[in-house]
Design a protein around this motif. Structure first.
Motif, PDB file in Angstrom:
ATOM      1  N   ALA A 256       0.823  -1.202   0.000  1.00 55.47           N
ATOM      2  CA  ALA A 256       0.000   0.000   0.000  1.00 55.47           C
ATOM      3  C   ALA A 256       0.861   1.259   0.000  1.00 55.47           C
ATOM      4  CB  ALA A 256      -0.925  -0.008   1.216  1.00 55.47           C
ATOM      5  N   LEU A 257       1.930   1.272   0.783  1.00 59.93           N
ATOM      6  CA  LEU A 257       2.802   2.453   0.827  1.00 59.93           C
ATOM      7  C   LEU A 257       3.507   2.656  -0.508  1.00 59.93           C
ATOM      8  CD1 LEU A 257       4.311   2.108   4.416  1.00 59.93           C
ATOM      9  CD2 LEU A 257       2.544   3.693   3.626  1.00 59.93           C
ATOM     10  N   THR A 258       3.866   1.567  -1.177  1.00 62.30           N
ATOM     11  CA  THR A 258       4.454   1.692  -2.514  1.00 62.30           C
ATOM     12  C   THR A 258       3.444   2.305  -3.486  1.00 62.30           C
ATOM     13  OG1 THR A 258       5.902  -0.204  -2.148  1.00 62.30           O
ATOM     14  CG2 THR A 258       5.474   0.408  -4.428  1.00 62.30           C
ATOM     15  N   ARG A 259       2.194   1.858  -3.380  1.00 61.74           N
ATOM     16  CA  ARG A 259       1.136   2.383  -4.253  1.00 61.74           C
ATOM     17  C   ARG A 259       0.889   3.872  -3.979  1.00 61.74           C
ATOM     18  NH1 ARG A 259      -2.860  -0.703  -6.745  1.00 61.74           N
ATOM     19  NH2 ARG A 259      -2.293  -2.488  -5.426  1.00 61.74           N
ATOM     20  N   LEU A 260       0.858   4.252  -2.718  1.00 60.64           N
ATOM     21  CA  LEU A 260       0.605   5.648  -2.364  1.00 60.64           C
ATOM     22  C   LEU A 260       1.772   6.539  -2.781  1.00 60.64           C
ATOM     23  CD1 LEU A 260      -1.000   5.228   1.178  1.00 60.64           C
ATOM     24  CD2 LEU A 260      -2.140   5.764  -0.967  1.00 60.64           C
ATOM     25  N   ARG A 261       2.993   6.034  -2.656  1.00 57.75           N
ATOM     26  CA  ARG A 261       4.147   6.826  -3.071  1.00 57.75           C
ATOM     27  C   ARG A 261       4.128   7.055  -4.579  1.00 57.75           C
ATOM     28  NH1 ARG A 261       7.694   3.627  -1.702  1.00 57.75           N
ATOM     29  NH2 ARG A 261       7.762   4.184   0.491  1.00 57.75           N
ATOM     30  N   ALA A 262       3.758   6.020  -5.327  1.00 55.84           N
ATOM     31  CA  ALA A 262       3.682   6.172  -6.783  1.00 55.84           C
ATOM     32  C   ALA A 262       2.604   7.186  -7.172  1.00 55.84           C
ATOM     33  CB  ALA A 262       3.398   4.816  -7.424  1.00 55.84           C
ATOM     34  N   ALA A 263       1.557   7.308  -6.354  1.00 54.13           N
ATOM     35  CA  ALA A 263       0.487   8.266  -6.630  1.00 54.13           C
ATOM     36  C   ALA A 263       0.755   9.632  -6.005  1.00 54.13           C
ATOM     37  CB  ALA A 263      -0.846   7.719  -6.115  1.00 54.13           C
ATOM     38  N   ALA A 264       1.952   9.819  -5.409  1.00 54.07           N
ATOM     39  CA  ALA A 264       2.320  11.088  -4.774  1.00 54.07           C
ATOM     40  C   ALA A 264       1.309  11.492  -3.705  1.00 54.07           C
ATOM     41  CB  ALA A 264       2.475  12.193  -5.819  1.00 54.07           C
ATOM     42  N   ARG A 265       0.836  10.498  -2.948  1.00 56.87           N
ATOM     43  CA  ARG A 265      -0.148  10.743  -1.901  1.00 56.87           C
ATOM     44  C   ARG A 265       0.472  10.409  -0.557  1.00 56.87           C
ATOM     45  NH1 ARG A 265      -3.538  14.275  -2.180  1.00 56.87           N
ATOM     46  NH2 ARG A 265      -3.336  13.791  -4.388  1.00 56.87           N
ATOM     47  N   PRO A 266       0.667  11.378   0.351  1.00 63.41           N
ATOM     48  CA  PRO A 266       1.262  11.097   1.667  1.00 63.41           C
ATOM     49  C   PRO A 266       0.444  10.064   2.434  1.00 63.41           C
ATOM     50  CG  PRO A 266       1.146  13.455   1.264  1.00 63.41           C
ATOM     51  CD  PRO A 266       0.350  12.802   0.182  1.00 63.41           C
ATOM     52  N   ALA A 267       1.130   9.370   3.365  1.00 62.22           N
ATOM     53  CA  ALA A 267       0.487   8.294   4.116  1.00 62.22           C
ATOM     54  C   ALA A 267       0.883   8.379   5.581  1.00 62.22           C
ATOM     55  CB  ALA A 267       0.880   6.932   3.552  1.00 62.22           C
ATOM     56  N   ALA A 268       0.070   7.735   6.406  1.00 63.06           N
ATOM     57  CA  ALA A 268       0.369   7.554   7.822  1.00 63.06           C
ATOM     58  C   ALA A 268      -0.110   6.161   8.216  1.00 63.06           C
ATOM     59  CB  ALA A 268      -0.314   8.620   8.680  1.00 63.06           C
ATOM     60  N   HIS A 289       8.808  -0.481   8.350  1.00 61.36           N
ATOM     61  CA  HIS A 289       8.136  -0.620   7.060  1.00 61.36           C
ATOM     62  C   HIS A 289       7.448   0.665   6.605  1.00 61.36           C
ATOM     63  CE1 HIS A 289       8.560  -5.059   7.250  1.00 61.36           C
ATOM     64  NE2 HIS A 289       8.341  -4.896   8.530  1.00 61.36           N
ATOM     65  N   THR A 290       7.550   1.762   7.379  1.00 59.82           N
ATOM     66  CA  THR A 290       6.763   2.951   7.055  1.00 59.82           C
ATOM     67  C   THR A 290       7.268   3.691   5.821  1.00 59.82           C
ATOM     68  OG1 THR A 290       8.104   4.209   8.637  1.00 59.82           O
ATOM     69  CG2 THR A 290       6.002   3.313   9.425  1.00 59.82           C
ATOM     70  N   ARG A 291       8.568   3.588   5.515  1.00 58.94           N
ATOM     71  CA  ARG A 291       9.116   4.181   4.284  1.00 58.94           C
ATOM     72  C   ARG A 291       8.753   5.658   4.142  1.00 58.94           C
ATOM     73  NH1 ARG A 291       7.756  -0.516  -0.217  1.00 58.94           N
ATOM     74  NH2 ARG A 291       8.700  -2.257   0.899  1.00 58.94           N
ATOM     75  N   GLY A 292       8.936   6.416   5.193  1.00 59.94           N
ATOM     76  CA  GLY A 292       8.684   7.847   5.131  1.00 59.94           C
ATOM     77  C   GLY A 292       7.304   8.267   5.598  1.00 59.94           C
ATOM     78  N   ALA A 293       6.394   7.337   5.809  1.00 58.46           N
ATOM     79  CA  ALA A 293       5.068   7.686   6.311  1.00 58.46           C
ATOM     80  C   ALA A 293       5.147   8.036   7.793  1.00 58.46           C
ATOM     81  CB  ALA A 293       4.099   6.526   6.099  1.00 58.46           C
ATOM     82  N   ALA A 294       4.186   8.813   8.253  1.00 58.03           N
ATOM     83  CA  ALA A 294       4.105   9.142   9.675  1.00 58.03           C
ATOM     84  C   ALA A 294       3.543   7.951  10.441  1.00 58.03           C
ATOM     85  CB  ALA A 294       3.225  10.368   9.883  1.00 58.03           C
ATOM     86  N   LEU A 295       3.804   7.913  11.752  1.00 57.76           N
ATOM     87  CA  LEU A 295       3.312   6.843  12.609  1.00 57.76           C
ATOM     88  C   LEU A 295       2.428   7.447  13.695  1.00 57.76           C
ATOM     89  CD1 LEU A 295       3.365   3.823  13.374  1.00 57.76           C
ATOM     90  CD2 LEU A 295       5.272   4.348  14.899  1.00 57.76           C
ATOM     91  N   ILE A 296       1.150   7.061  13.685  1.00 59.67           N
ATOM     92  CA  ILE A 296       0.238   7.439  14.760  1.00 59.67           C
ATOM     93  C   ILE A 296       0.310   6.327  15.788  1.00 59.67           C
ATOM     94  CG2 ILE A 296      -2.152   8.005  15.344  1.00 59.67           C
ATOM     95  CD1 ILE A 296      -2.543   8.958  12.488  1.00 59.67           C
ATOM     96  N   THR A 297       0.926   6.601  16.919  1.00 55.88           N
ATOM     97  CA  THR A 297       1.353   5.564  17.845  1.00 55.88           C
ATOM     98  C   THR A 297       0.219   4.897  18.599  1.00 55.88           C
ATOM     99  OG1 THR A 297       1.625   7.118  19.676  1.00 55.88           O
ATOM    100  CG2 THR A 297       3.506   6.806  18.201  1.00 55.88           C
ATOM    101  N   GLY A 298      -0.956   5.533  18.646  1.00 57.05           N
ATOM    102  CA  GLY A 298      -2.032   5.065  19.499  1.00 57.05           C
ATOM    103  C   GLY A 298      -2.172   5.980  20.706  1.00 57.05           C
ATOM    104  N   PRO A 299      -3.281   5.920  21.406  1.00 60.04           N
ATOM    105  CA  PRO A 299      -3.504   6.825  22.545  1.00 60.04           C
ATOM    106  C   PRO A 299      -2.437   6.661  23.625  1.00 60.04           C
ATOM    107  CG  PRO A 299      -5.538   5.716  21.913  1.00 60.04           C
ATOM    108  CD  PRO A 299      -4.438   5.056  21.157  1.00 60.04           C
ATOM    109  N   VAL A 300      -2.078   7.776  24.245  1.00 64.53           N
ATOM    110  CA  VAL A 300      -1.139   7.765  25.358  1.00 64.53           C
ATOM    111  C   VAL A 300      -1.794   8.467  26.549  1.00 64.53           C
ATOM    112  CG1 VAL A 300       0.844   7.818  23.826  1.00 64.53           C
ATOM    113  CG2 VAL A 300      -0.040   9.950  24.747  1.00 64.53           C
TER     114      VAL A 300
END
Length: 418
Positions: A256-268, A289-300
């Motif tokens: 999915a991240l490869t697909r989003l990168r090819a479409a120039a669409r940021p991901a998290a 595996h995020t390859r530049g995507a942001a990580l939403i860690t979960g509630p803290v």
């Protein structure tokens, strides 16, 4: 003896030898298949099973001898299982399983450490190994790097946290058909300097969370969603994961991240399960595996030392990874937590009256599953605040209907000029 008889005997001998050779090859193939099958489930029987294989091979120096693929997997399994047993012994004080995974100097050293030191919390993650070549005494030598966290219990949670990056040289040898770690030489045990978190383009945050079944989407479904995202300039697209992602889900994440990168669409990549110190190894494995995507860690929990310790461990491990978290504490307390904010690229907060902070992204409220008559309309004012204060996050299904047309909430948030 006639020539025909000679030819028949020669053919018989040839067939016999061919059959014996086929049996030998089949036996070896069966042995390798059996080894590969046992490798596939070995970590599931470990003291500390992992949600994802926590070791990545690094390229060896040119000309370094390399074992065959099955032996290479044997080495990986032996290293990981030995480390799991060592971690279990250090946490529990039970060294009974060490002899099954370690031998030689590695075993004697592990027994000595276990007797002297116990850590109720001992974690390790993101192992990376490089082949150094065969050991002169037999076996193979590796150079490994991994992260470890140690902590002790206190009245308010874990205390005396030490997060370090370790470098070691490891030797593994096969003894009676079983690979074991025989030598471990610690080369370094350091904590890198803490860097400032990378910034986010918060003013352009128009984020949507994809449905949980995104891992099973067809190419047509992906193309339709990407077309919709480009039409309305949605960014980033958030890929939710369960607390314990499977290998198949991690494979879907990479695709999915490869697909989003090819479409120039940021991901998290997002977790909905709360972030704890014990969950760091899984979060860190996914971050690989995020390859530049942001990580939403979960509630803290803003008042929980373990939450800050977990964020600190992730920030040290991945200094350039944008980290976002949603707190479970009161909204009013958020701006007064500089220690927590210093580890995050942005906070996720529900819309509340007042000025928008530059590091705060709003989570627009989802549509209620069961609207009740007479219930006060709290969603409308919150959506209006999210639209005017900028930067919001909403489930994709709440933003668009089945016909891909914006819902009333979508019309408000996607209005021109927002």
């Amino acid at each position: 003896m006639s020539r025909l008889t000679v030819l028949k005997r020669a053919a018989f001998v040839t067939l016999l030898l061919g059959g014996l050779l086929a049996l030998i090859v089949a036996a070896r193939g069966l042995e390798r298949a059996s080894r590969a099958s046992s490798q596939a489930s070995a970590l599931n029987l470990a003291r500390r099973p992992e949600a994802a294989p926590p070791l990545r091979w690094l390229p060896a120096a040119p000309g370094t001898p390399r074992p065959d693929g099955v032996t290479l997997e044997d080495l990986r399994q032996a290293y990981l299982l030995g480390h799991s047993e060592l971690t279990y012994a250090a946490r529990s004080g039970d060294p009974s399983g060490l002899a099954g995974r370690l031998a030689g100097n590695a075993l004697s050293g592990a027994l000595a450490v276990t007797r002297q030191e116990r850590h109720p919390l001992l974690l390790d993650w993101n192992h990376r190994a490089r082949l150094l070549g065969p050991d002169p005494a037999g076996g193979w030598r590796l150079q490994v790097r991994y992260w470890t966290a140690r902590a002790l219990p206190g009245p308010d949670g874990w205390t005396d946290l030490r997060v370090t990056r370790r470098d070691a040289q490891v030797t593994l040898r096969a003894q009676s058909g079983v690979w074991r770690t025989t030598d471990v030489t610690l080369l370094a045990d350091t904590r890198p300097d803490l860097r400032a978190p990378p910034a986010l383009p918060v003013r352009s945050w128009r984020a949507v969370t994809l449905p949980a079944d995104w891992t099973d989407w067809t190419p047509a479904r992906w193309q339709g969603t990407l077309t919709l995202a480009a039409r309305h300039d949605l960014r980033p697209l958030v890929l939710p994961l369960p607390a314990q992602p499977t290998r198949e889900q991690l494979g879907a994440l990479r695709a999915a991240l490869t697909r989003l990168r090819a479409a120039a669409r940021p991901a998290a990549v997002a977790f909905s399960a709360p972030l704890t110190l014990e969950s760091v190894p899984v979060r860190a494995a996914v971050a690989e595996h995020t390859r530049g995507a942001a990580l939403i860690t979960g509630p803290v929990r803003a008042d929980d030392p373990g939450s800050r310790a977990a964020l600190l461990a992730l920030r040290l491990t991945h200094p350039t990874l944008p980290l976002l978290a949603q707190t479970t504490a009161s909204e009013a307390a958020l701006p007064d937590l500089p220690d927590l904010n210093a580890l995050l690229s942005a906070q996720l907060r529900a819309p509340a009256p007042g000025p928008a902070a530059p590091q705060v992204l709003l989570t627009a409220p989802s549509a209620p599953r069961l609207p009740l008559p007479g219930r006060p309309d709290r969603r409308g004012p919150a959506l209006t605040l999210a639209a005017w204060q900028g930067g919001w996050l909403l489930p994709l299904d709440d933003l668009f209907g089945p016909d891909d047309q914006p819902t009333p909430a979508g019309q408000l948030l996607l209005a021109p000029g927002r």
